[in-house]
Design an enzyme around this catalytic site. Structure first.
Site, PDB file in Angstrom:
ATOM      1  N   GLU A  49      16.974  62.875 -34.801  1.00 49.54           N
ATOM      2  CA  GLU A  49      18.006  63.820 -34.358  1.00 49.54           C
ATOM      3  C   GLU A  49      18.286  64.971 -35.318  1.00 49.54           C
ATOM      4  O   GLU A  49      19.447  65.312 -35.561  1.00 49.54           O
ATOM      5  CB  GLU A  49      19.302  63.045 -34.048  1.00 49.54           C
ATOM      6  CG  GLU A  49      19.081  61.928 -33.037  1.00 49.54           C
ATOM      7  CD  GLU A  49      20.339  61.114 -32.712  1.00 49.54           C
ATOM      8  OE1 GLU A  49      21.356  61.292 -33.399  1.00 49.54           O
ATOM      9  OE2 GLU A  49      20.291  60.314 -31.755  1.00 49.54           O
ATOM     10  N   GLU A 101      14.242  54.799 -26.564  1.00 48.58           N
ATOM     11  CA  GLU A 101      15.594  54.220 -26.435  1.00 48.58           C
ATOM     12  C   GLU A 101      16.043  54.277 -24.985  1.00 48.58           C
ATOM     13  O   GLU A 101      17.123  54.770 -24.659  1.00 48.58           O
ATOM     14  CB  GLU A 101      16.592  54.986 -27.313  1.00 48.58           C
ATOM     15  CG  GLU A 101      16.183  55.086 -28.776  1.00 48.58           C
ATOM     16  CD  GLU A 101      17.248  55.741 -29.657  1.00 48.58           C
ATOM     17  OE1 GLU A 101      18.408  55.856 -29.242  1.00 48.58           O
ATOM     18  OE2 GLU A 101      16.898  56.143 -30.780  1.00 48.58           O
TER      19      GLU A 101
HETATM   20  C1  HXH Z   1      21.017  57.146 -30.401  1.00 41.60           C
HETATM   21  N1  HXH Z   1      21.774  58.351 -30.488  1.00 41.60           N
HETATM   22  C2  HXH Z   1      20.543  56.672 -31.758  1.00 41.60           C
HETATM   23  O1  HXH Z   1      19.237  57.143 -32.031  1.00 41.60           O
HETATM   24  C3  HXH Z   1      20.539  55.167 -31.906  1.00 41.60           C
HETATM   25  O2  HXH Z   1      20.241  54.847 -33.240  1.00 41.60           O
HETATM   26  C4  HXH Z   1      21.885  54.579 -31.536  1.00 41.60           C
HETATM   27  O3  HXH Z   1      21.871  53.168 -31.719  1.00 41.60           O
HETATM   28  C5  HXH Z   1      22.213  54.958 -30.154  1.00 41.60           C
HETATM   29  C6  HXH Z   1      21.798  56.143 -29.665  1.00 41.60           C
HETATM   30  C7  HXH Z   1      22.161  58.972 -29.250  1.00 41.60           C
HETATM   31  C8  HXH Z   1      23.376  59.831 -29.395  1.00 41.60           C
HETATM   32  C9  HXH Z   1      23.277  61.108 -29.821  1.00 41.60           C
HETATM   33  C10 HXH Z   1      24.391  61.902 -29.971  1.00 41.60           C
HETATM   34  C11 HXH Z   1      25.632  61.417 -29.682  1.00 41.60           C
HETATM   35  C12 HXH Z   1      25.745  60.128 -29.252  1.00 41.60           C
HETATM   36  C13 HXH Z   1      24.620  59.332 -29.097  1.00 41.60           C
HETATM   37  O4  HXH Z   1      26.700  62.285 -29.801  1.00 41.60           O
HETATM   38  C14 HXH Z   1      27.855  61.892 -30.385  1.00 41.60           C
HETATM   39  C15 HXH Z   1      27.895  61.041 -31.480  1.00 41.60           C
HETATM   40  C16 HXH Z   1      29.117  60.659 -32.025  1.00 41.60           C
HETATM   41  C17 HXH Z   1      30.263  61.133 -31.466  1.00 41.60           C
HETATM   42  C18 HXH Z   1      30.229  61.995 -30.400  1.00 41.60           C
HETATM   43  C19 HXH Z   1      29.006  62.366 -29.861  1.00 41.60           C
END
Ligand code: HXH
Length: 365
Positions: A162, A269
């Site tokens: 990311e 994922e």
């Molecule tokens: C994934 N991110 C990760 O790669 C994985 O490691 C995790 O266990 C789950 C999902 C996806 C993701 C990306 C951005 C996001 C949320 C999920 O955006 C926010 C993150 C925190 C707070 C608000 C938005």
């Protein structure tokens, strides 16, 4: 005449008997078949797990259905390296041991990410932000130690997770890594991982790759790494999708675009939320009260699953793995994202671990 009739009857009876027994054999074997068996000529089918899933009925389901594991959290920098001089190997080791005992592959997730990174990584003893040299040295120590420990036991790593920004007017995410090191940290992470395990398949992993704007930024980053001779071997499309996206056209052009790079593509994922896609976390509202898995949601979800796996099969020369992000609807990270405490049903198995209608669509081809 009688003799001939007898001979013909025997042949006829044998044919019927043979066809009955082969039908029986195939029904018997389809009773034990899992996703990994249906897809054995395509790609491994993985699942993200925590150590608590490696016992009881969930462990049985894993062994029946999947042939690859990813630790959902156990190998992330924060959980595995909570202090500079302390690693916490327990959870990651238990997942790798289970995989070794049962002959499953393992994908590592992940080595460098802005989220779930430990605070100490970016600051010195006085609490001041560290220099680029110090941070790159810490990143190297971290990657070398973790990759070395699981060398030969993991076949692939998500090296950087990311790094691309979600803002249309910004290329890279303005993370601590970028602020302190500049863009170079990305190439460095791949080099450190490759030096530690030259046989590991190294991925750049990101989400919302179906958005044309984000997709082109990911493409640009991965192409620039490849052109610079950085050891990168694949692109991970997270695949956190929903009942209303992606469309067949969006997903087809996404896979095609990354295939153009000449690198492997994995869906790393996968889950398909039964709620329309929202990209940002938000408070729970009264409209979120009804969380039943209705026949309508079931049907919409089944269609997205069916369409997605149809395309994964179409691109079987490019797609080298598909990993689900959790096992069954009993537990999913989406129960708390984007809305805290809103039950979701994003996977192919229900809360009792039974295959859902979508499962039968995925294995019917
Ligand atoms: C994934 N991110 C990760 O790669 C994985 O490691 C995790 O266990 C789950 C999902 C996806 C993701 C990306 C951005 C996001 C949320 C999920 O955006 C926010 C993150 C925190 C707070 C608000 C938005």
């Amino acid at each position: 005449m009688n003799k001939r009739f007898f001979a013909i009857s025997i042949i006829f009876i044998s044919i019927i008997a043979a066809s009955c027994s082969s039908q029986k054999a195939s029904t018997a074997s389809s009773g034990n078949k899992g996703l990994k068996d249906y897809y054995k000529d395509f790609f491994p089918i993985g699942v993200a797990v925590a150590p608590r899933h490696l016992a009881g009925d969930e462990a049985q389901l894993i062994l029946q259905q999947f042939n690859s594991l990813t630790p959902e959290n156990a190998m992330k920098m924060g959980p595995i390296h909570p202090q500079e001089d302390r690693y916490n190997w327990r959870d990651a080791d238990s997942i790798v041991d289970f995989a070794q005992r049962h002959g499953l592959k393992v994908r590592g997730h992940n080595l460098c990410w802005h989220s779930q990174a430990p605070r100490w990584m970016f600051i010195d003893k006085e609490g001041k932000t560290v220099s680029k040299e110090v941070l790159l040295q810490r990143l190297k120590d971290h990657i070398t130690t973790v990759v070395n420990r699981y060398k030969g036991k993991l076949y692939a790593w998500d090296v950087v997770n990311e790094a691309i920004s979600d803002r249309n007017d910004e290329y890279l995410r303005n993370s601590e890594w970028l602020k302190i090191c500049g863009e170079e940290y990305i190439a460095r992470a791949f080099q450190y991982a490759h030096e530690a395990d030259p046989n590991a398949v190294l991925f750049y992993n990101d989400y919302n790759e179906i958005s044309p704007v984000k997709r082109e930024k990911i493409y640009r980053l991965v192409k620039s790494l490849k052109d610079a001779g950085v050891p990168i071997h694949g692109v991970g499309l997270q695949g956190h999708w929903a009942v209303n996206e992606p469309s067949r056209g969006q997903l087809d052009s996404t896979i095609k675009r990354f295939a153009d790079l000449g690198l492997k593509v994995q869906v790393t994922e996968l889950d398909i939320s039964v709620y329309p896609k929202e990209h940002d976390a938000r408070e729970r509202k009264s409209a979120d009260a009804d969380t039943t898995f209705t026949p309508q949601k079931e049907q919409q979800q089944l269609e997205v699953y069916k369409m997605s796996f149809g395309l994964f099969r179409k691109y079987k020369n490019v797609v080298s793995g598909v990993t689900f992000w959790n096992i069954a609807d009993r537990y999913s990270w989406l129960d708390n994202f984007p809305v805290r405490n809103r039950k979701d049903y994003p996977l192919l198995f229900d809360r009792n671990l039974k295959p859902k209608k979508a499962y039968w669509e995925v294995v019917k081809f």
